[in-house]
Design a protein around this motif. Structure first.
Motif, PDB file in Angstrom:
ATOM      1  N   ARG A 103      81.330  -5.372  51.803  1.00 47.17           N
ATOM      2  CA  ARG A 103      82.807  -5.913  52.310  1.00 47.17           C
ATOM      3  C   ARG A 103      83.873  -5.029  50.955  1.00 47.17           C
ATOM      4  N   ARG A 104      83.371  -4.849  49.833  1.00 52.88           N
ATOM      5  CA  ARG A 104      84.446  -4.219  49.007  1.00 52.88           C
ATOM      6  C   ARG A 104      84.169  -2.672  48.767  1.00 52.88           C
ATOM      7  N   LEU A 105      83.042  -2.094  49.045  1.00 53.16           N
ATOM      8  CA  LEU A 105      82.852  -0.694  48.937  1.00 53.16           C
ATOM      9  C   LEU A 105      83.159   0.109  50.337  1.00 53.16           C
ATOM     10  N   THR A 106      83.011  -0.584  51.458  1.00 56.58           N
ATOM     11  CA  THR A 106      82.986   0.401  52.750  1.00 56.58           C
ATOM     12  C   THR A 106      84.509   0.752  52.852  1.00 56.58           C
ATOM     13  N   ARG A 224      85.679  -8.001  59.068  1.00 56.48           N
ATOM     14  CA  ARG A 224      86.463  -8.122  57.801  1.00 56.48           C
ATOM     15  C   ARG A 224      85.630  -8.705  56.757  1.00 56.48           C
ATOM     16  N   ASP A 225      84.639  -9.737  57.130  1.00 56.49           N
ATOM     17  CA  ASP A 225      84.054 -10.508  56.180  1.00 56.49           C
ATOM     18  C   ASP A 225      82.902  -9.440  55.652  1.00 56.49           C
ATOM     19  N   VAL A 226      82.346  -8.756  56.559  1.00 58.37           N
ATOM     20  CA  VAL A 226      81.215  -7.912  56.079  1.00 58.37           C
ATOM     21  C   VAL A 226      81.821  -6.632  55.417  1.00 58.37           C
ATOM     22  N   GLY A 232      88.867  -1.946  64.776  1.00 57.62           N
ATOM     23  CA  GLY A 232      89.631  -0.933  64.946  1.00 57.62           C
ATOM     24  C   GLY A 232      89.772   0.339  63.773  1.00 57.62           C
ATOM     25  N   ARG A 233      90.157  -0.273  62.595  1.00 54.48           N
ATOM     26  CA  ARG A 233      90.266   0.498  61.615  1.00 54.48           C
ATOM     27  C   ARG A 233      88.739   1.180  61.199  1.00 54.48           C
ATOM     28  N   LEU A 234      87.829   0.223  61.266  1.00 49.36           N
ATOM     29  CA  LEU A 234      86.521   0.817  60.814  1.00 49.36           C
ATOM     30  C   LEU A 234      85.899   2.041  61.596  1.00 49.36           C
ATOM     31  N   MET A 235      86.322   1.649  62.795  1.00 51.18           N
ATOM     32  CA  MET A 235      85.603   2.764  63.948  1.00 51.18           C
ATOM     33  C   MET A 235      86.510   3.890  64.140  1.00 51.18           C
ATOM     34  N   ALA A 236      87.776   3.891  63.448  1.00 49.36           N
ATOM     35  CA  ALA A 236      89.025   5.181  63.828  1.00 49.36           C
ATOM     36  C   ALA A 236      88.372   6.476  63.550  1.00 49.36           C
TER      37      ALA A 236
END
Length: 292
Positions: A103-106, A224-226, A232-236
């Motif tokens: 959660r913190r590093l990604t 968001r928890d993981v 959407g932002r993760l896959m952008a």
């Protein structure tokens, strides 16, 4: 001086994609965010799932067969050492990383600049040792596989009853064998499936329901928890990958032409751990990797 250009690239791989034997022209680091694959190299066959990080050295030859959900993978390529020696000399895969660290590093790994490089160093530091865990009994491996294959319909109390175990016994045994409670593992498996479906183009609302979430907002909260970001932002920054990626992979082969590997029989693989004696690679390169 640290180069502040982008260091990471997020890629998606189609369900059932098979890559024939190929060699790497540079070392690289991979963080599997969703899905999974079977990798076969000189050490044998290894089943790799979401939440694990791997090092592949230059010159490594391997075959890769992605699972039914495909995969979403974050990749880096370390530059050569100043003395000319390889940055990575041994292939290795980490255990599943703790959710708090992911959660913190990604989000930092996806940034453009020094933060991504520093996060990559910390990611490697987290993968230095493999915890010693008991080998799961067959009934527990069956529970583990069921949670991965069908997390939406999995009811842990019913699963424990069918396995002839008390629900508390299931929780203790699963935690000891896999490092997290079965309820947390199931939630991560649901997120894994939903992210893979979204990567394939399914609307987030439909991906959420198919994976077992109540609705799209439930899916977003779990993401968001993981990973610290909404889907959407993760896959952008995801890019499509062709069937045969490498020019040295030989003639193009159809899926049917790629030999089967024994990965299908692996439910709890034992991969070589990261060794503290291994020379750590320098910070990630400034150009994107083309590998899984």
């Amino acid at each position: 001086m640290i180069d502040a250009r982008p260091a990471a690239r997020l890629k998606r791989y189609a369900p059932g994609l098979r890559q024939p034997s190929h060699a790497h022209d540079g070392a690289h680091l991979s963080l599997v965010l969703a899905g999974g694959f079977c990798e076969t190299d000189s050490r044998g066959a290894h089943a790799i799932a979401a939440g694990r990080t791997g090092l592949r050295p230059e010159g490594l030859r391997h075959e890769v067969r992605f699972g039914a959900a495909g995969a979403v993978i974050l990749t880096f390529e370390p530059p050569p050492r100043a003395d000319g020696r390889p940055a990575v000399t041994d292939p290795a895969w980490s255990p599943m990383l703790p959710r708090a660290h992911l959660r913190r590093l990604t989000p930092m790994l996806l940034e453009d600049g020094e933060a991504a490089l520093e996060a990559a160093w910390d990611l490697l530091a987290l993968c230095d040792t493999e915890p010693v865990r008991p080998r799961p009994d067959p009934w527990l491996r069956a529970v583990h596989d069921q949670l991965i294959e069908a997390p939406a319909g999995a009811r842990l109390t019913g699963i424990a009853h069918r396995a002839g175990r008390h629900r508390v016994h299931l929780g203790r045994a699963f935690l000891a064998a896999y490092g997290e409670p079965p309820s947390v593992f199931r939630r991560r498996a649901m997120l894994d499936r939903a992210l893979c479906l979204k990567a394939l183009g399914l609307p987030a609302a439909l991906a959420a329901v198919d994976a077992g979430f109540a609705d799209q907002s439930h899916f977003a909260r779990a993401c968001r928890d993981v990973y610290g970001l909404p889907p959407g932002r993760l896959m952008a920054r995801t890019a499509q990958v062709a069937f045969v990626q490498y020019p040295d992979a030989g003639p193009r082969q159809s899926a049917a032409a790629v030999p089967e590997t024994p990965c299908a029989a692996i439910s709890s693989p034992s991969c070589p751990p990261f060794r503290s004696s291994q020379t750590p690679p320098p910070p990630p390169a400034t150009r994107s990797s083309r590998r899984p």
